[in-house]
Design a protein around this motif. Structure first.
Motif, PDB file in Angstrom:
ATOM      1  N   THR A  23       0.849  -1.199   0.000  1.00 55.10           N
ATOM      2  CA  THR A  23       0.000   0.000   0.000  1.00 55.10           C
ATOM      3  C   THR A  23       0.878   1.240   0.000  1.00 55.10           C
ATOM      4  N   ASP A  24       0.615   2.112  -0.935  1.00 52.52           N
ATOM      5  CA  ASP A  24       1.275   3.404  -0.988  1.00 52.52           C
ATOM      6  C   ASP A  24       0.327   4.421  -0.344  1.00 52.52           C
ATOM      7  N   TYR A  25       0.674   4.858   0.877  1.00 53.40           N
ATOM      8  CA  TYR A  25      -0.242   5.666   1.691  1.00 53.40           C
ATOM      9  C   TYR A  25       0.169   7.131   1.589  1.00 53.40           C
ATOM     10  N   GLU A  26      -0.760   7.976   1.179  1.00 52.56           N
ATOM     11  CA  GLU A  26      -0.443   9.405   1.007  1.00 52.56           C
ATOM     12  C   GLU A  26      -1.383  10.229   1.878  1.00 52.56           C
ATOM     13  N   TYR A  27      -0.808  10.909   2.838  1.00 53.07           N
ATOM     14  CA  TYR A  27      -1.554  11.746   3.785  1.00 53.07           C
ATOM     15  C   TYR A  27      -1.651  13.148   3.204  1.00 53.07           C
ATOM     16  N   LEU A  28      -2.864  13.609   2.931  1.00 52.66           N
ATOM     17  CA  LEU A  28      -3.082  14.943   2.355  1.00 52.66           C
ATOM     18  C   LEU A  28      -3.097  15.970   3.482  1.00 52.66           C
ATOM     19  N   ARG A  29      -2.209  16.954   3.394  1.00 52.85           N
ATOM     20  CA  ARG A  29      -1.955  17.835   4.537  1.00 52.85           C
ATOM     21  C   ARG A  29      -2.698  19.167   4.437  1.00 52.85           C
ATOM     22  N   TRP A  30      -3.375  19.528   5.504  1.00 52.46           N
ATOM     23  CA  TRP A  30      -3.902  20.883   5.637  1.00 52.46           C
ATOM     24  C   TRP A  30      -3.819  21.370   7.073  1.00 52.46           C
ATOM     25  N   GLU A  31      -2.991  20.680   7.894  1.00 53.57           N
ATOM     26  CA  GLU A  31      -2.880  21.080   9.293  1.00 53.57           C
ATOM     27  C   GLU A  31      -2.255  22.464   9.454  1.00 53.57           C
ATOM     28  N   ASP A  32      -1.465  22.903   8.472  1.00 51.99           N
ATOM     29  CA  ASP A  32      -0.907  24.255   8.556  1.00 51.99           C
ATOM     30  C   ASP A  32      -2.027  25.302   8.445  1.00 51.99           C
ATOM     31  N   LEU A  33      -3.025  25.016   7.609  1.00 51.09           N
ATOM     32  CA  LEU A  33      -4.153  25.936   7.483  1.00 51.09           C
ATOM     33  C   LEU A  33      -5.027  25.893   8.741  1.00 51.09           C
ATOM     34  N   ILE A  34      -5.153  24.720   9.333  1.00 51.39           N
ATOM     35  CA  ILE A  34      -5.902  24.601  10.588  1.00 51.39           C
ATOM     36  C   ILE A  34      -5.208  25.388  11.698  1.00 51.39           C
ATOM     37  N   GLY A  35      -3.873  25.270  11.747  1.00 51.41           N
ATOM     38  CA  GLY A  35      -3.114  25.980  12.777  1.00 51.41           C
ATOM     39  C   GLY A  35      -3.331  27.488  12.731  1.00 51.41           C
ATOM     40  N   LYS A  36      -3.567  28.028  11.543  1.00 53.35           N
ATOM     41  CA  LYS A  36      -3.766  29.482  11.411  1.00 53.35           C
ATOM     42  C   LYS A  36      -5.108  29.945  11.961  1.00 53.35           C
ATOM     43  N   VAL A  37      -6.067  29.040  12.054  1.00 54.08           N
ATOM     44  CA  VAL A  37      -7.395  29.432  12.557  1.00 54.08           C
ATOM     45  C   VAL A  37      -7.709  28.773  13.912  1.00 54.08           C
ATOM     46  N   TRP A  38      -6.737  28.059  14.470  1.00 53.27           N
ATOM     47  CA  TRP A  38      -6.941  27.379  15.752  1.00 53.27           C
ATOM     48  C   TRP A  38      -6.868  28.424  16.872  1.00 53.27           C
ATOM     49  N   ILE A  39      -7.963  28.624  17.576  1.00 60.67           N
ATOM     50  CA  ILE A  39      -8.065  29.696  18.577  1.00 60.67           C
ATOM     51  C   ILE A  39      -7.502  29.194  19.907  1.00 60.67           C
ATOM     52  N   ARG A  40      -6.437  29.835  20.382  1.00 60.70           N
ATOM     53  CA  ARG A  40      -5.785  29.378  21.612  1.00 60.70           C
ATOM     54  C   ARG A  40      -6.207  30.192  22.840  1.00 60.70           C
ATOM     55  N   ASN A  41      -6.464  31.464  22.661  1.00 56.62           N
ATOM     56  CA  ASN A  41      -6.846  32.315  23.785  1.00 56.62           C
ATOM     57  C   ASN A  41      -8.277  31.998  24.224  1.00 56.62           C
ATOM     58  N   PRO A  42      -8.478  31.608  25.502  1.00 53.39           N
ATOM     59  CA  PRO A  42      -9.833  31.226  25.946  1.00 53.39           C
ATOM     60  C   PRO A  42     -10.854  32.348  25.793  1.00 53.39           C
ATOM     61  N   LEU A  43     -10.449  33.590  26.060  1.00 53.21           N
ATOM     62  CA  LEU A  43     -11.398  34.697  25.939  1.00 53.21           C
ATOM     63  C   LEU A  43     -11.787  34.930  24.487  1.00 53.21           C
ATOM     64  N   SER A  44     -10.795  34.848  23.612  1.00 54.97           N
ATOM     65  CA  SER A  44     -11.076  34.995  22.178  1.00 54.97           C
ATOM     66  C   SER A  44     -11.984  33.853  21.703  1.00 54.97           C
ATOM     67  N   LEU A  45     -11.705  32.645  22.215  1.00 50.97           N
ATOM     68  CA  LEU A  45     -12.547  31.506  21.836  1.00 50.97           C
ATOM     69  C   LEU A  45     -13.985  31.729  22.298  1.00 50.97           C
ATOM     70  N   ALA A  46     -14.160  32.230  23.515  1.00 47.39           N
ATOM     71  CA  ALA A  46     -15.517  32.457  24.032  1.00 47.39           C
ATOM     72  C   ALA A  46     -16.261  33.481  23.168  1.00 47.39           C
ATOM     73  N   TRP A  47     -15.601  34.570  22.818  1.00 39.72           N
ATOM     74  CA  TRP A  47     -16.246  35.627  22.045  1.00 39.72           C
ATOM     75  C   TRP A  47     -16.588  35.159  20.630  1.00 39.72           C
ATOM     76  N   ARG A  48     -15.628  34.513  19.988  1.00 40.62           N
ATOM     77  CA  ARG A  48     -15.845  34.085  18.607  1.00 40.62           C
ATOM     78  C   ARG A  48     -16.835  32.918  18.529  1.00 40.62           C
ATOM     79  N   ALA A  49     -16.802  32.060  19.545  1.00 44.00           N
ATOM     80  CA  ALA A  49     -17.782  30.961  19.566  1.00 44.00           C
ATOM     81  C   ALA A  49     -19.201  31.502  19.749  1.00 44.00           C
ATOM     82  N   ALA A  50     -19.340  32.532  20.578  1.00 43.86           N
ATOM     83  CA  ALA A  50     -20.666  33.131  20.772  1.00 43.86           C
ATOM     84  C   ALA A  50     -21.195  33.688  19.449  1.00 43.86           C
ATOM     85  N   ARG A  51     -20.337  34.358  18.700  1.00 45.28           N
ATOM     86  CA  ARG A  51     -20.747  34.898  17.397  1.00 45.28           C
ATOM     87  C   ARG A  51     -21.063  33.754  16.417  1.00 45.28           C
TER      88      ARG A  51
END
Length: 377
Positions: A70-98
């Protein structure tokens, strides 16, 4: 024994852990599979894919006893996820509410509830618990201490207790992850994938298209979790590159499918167009989603969300994990909902024709595996 050659493209979900985590997980599960069968499965190290390390990573899987490569190829987009991954809890609360305000306006919750009740609960419990748990952890000690001490002292102690414990409890209940998931997909529904993600999907489609005529006995396009959402857009692009049809040995797999998260947003016209564009196309799709998985839409055909009929050959299956795990290892119950969403990528305490290693490194094609699975009482 004539060698069976398989190509696997894997498109994962909204998870910043990326290829290192999933390569290690595959190795662990291959070892688990080998322990059950007595037949070694070799998993190579990772290397960058031909289209570049930003697009994919490759590893080779060899199952000598079954005569499978089996030739297994992992298609990567974790770099794009990292750019939108919200780490600050307060920012997460505000943006999640919206984001939840947007879901309240545009999500067809009534239809979602008719399709599956579990995912509705999974979507709605994070914001409720994110408010209730910190509030209760602050109020209860504050009120009790105020019987003995000045109220301001009790209130201060309640705030400290809440600050110390809330994060751990919410994390245990996977609340922050689900808030990030729903915040991201609220924006995705309303605004579309954007230039960077569409460019990545175009590169994935080009990479898959050029491989379809290779010397493969089977080509699997495996999508998992949020990858099942993007998989539809990817498939539309792939079909366009291939003149509207795919070879018979190509199969799209949806594991823990969550397409309704976007498909049932009334404002996601761009995604409805993707689904409608697939309605008259002939291809093979196998959906494996578990009823106890609170995130997945078991037995919900994604192609029927916007069309009355489709030309694809579709199988909808529950993996029936309970048959293949001992009770102490089975991820049932609310405390294990998050882990249950990853059981599609694992091997149980006994082999299933549909466990991930059997599907990707075994001798059976997906059609043969589905047929074998349906024979199990």
């Amino acid at each position: 024994m004539e060698k069976f050659k398989r190509k696997v493209f894997y498109l994962g979900g909204f998870d910043p852990r990326g290829v290192r985590f999933y390569h290690q997980l595959y190795r662990e599960q291959a070892a688990r599979h080998a322990a059950l069968t007595g037949d070694a499965i070799m998993v190579s190290g990772r290397q960058a894919g031909p289209a570049g390390a930003a697009v994919s990573a490759l590893w080779r899987v060899e199952n000598p006893a079954a005569g499978v490569e089996t030739d297994y190829e992992y298609l990567r987009w974790e770099d794009l996820i990292g750019k939108v991954w919200i780490r600050n809890p307060l920012s997460l609360a505000w943006r999640a509410a919206r984001a939840y305000a947007g879901h309240a306006r545009h999500m067809d919750f009534r239809r979602m509830r008719r399709l599956r009740k579990g995912p509705v609960i999974t979507i709605l419990y994070p914001p409720i618990l994110a408010v209730l748990i910190p509030l209760l952890l602050a109020l209860v000690p504050a009120l009790l201490l105020s019987l003995l001490l000045p109220f301001w002292v009790g209130a201060l102690a309640g705030i400290v207790v809440s600050a110390l414990l809330s994060g751990r409890i919410l994390a245990k209940l996977v609340v922050p992850w689900l808030l990030r998931f729903m915040t991201y997909h609220g924006a995705l529904a309303a605004e579309g994938p954007g230039e960077a993600l569409d460019d990545r999907l175009d590169r994935f489609a080009a990479r898959i298209a050029e491989q379809l005529d290779g010397d493969w006995d089977e080509v699997q396009i495996v999508t998992h979790s949020a990858g099942t959402i993007l998989g539809m857009r990817l498939l539309r692009r792939l079909l366009a590159l291939r003149g509207g049809s795919l070879p018979d040995h190509v199969v799209l797999l949806g594991l823990g499918q969550v397409v309704p998260v976007i498909g049932l947003r009334r404002d996601a016209a761009w995604y409805h167009d993707d689904l409608r564009a697939l309605a008259d196309r002939h291809f093979r799709y196998v959906d494996i989603s578990s009823p106890p998985d609170g995130a997945a839409y078991y037995n919900v055909n994604p192609f029927r969300l916007v069309a009355d009929r489709h030309a694809a050959r579709v199988d909808m299956l529950s993996p029936r994990f309970h048959l293949f795990y001992r009770p102490e290892n089975y991820h049932g119950g609310w405390s294990n909902k998050y882990e249950a969403h990853f059981d599609y990528l694992r091997v149980g305490d006994s082999l299933s024709p549909l466990d991930f290693i059997s599907l990707t490194a075994g001798r059976r094609t997906v059609d043969d595996a589905v047929a074998a699975f349906r024979m199990i009482p």
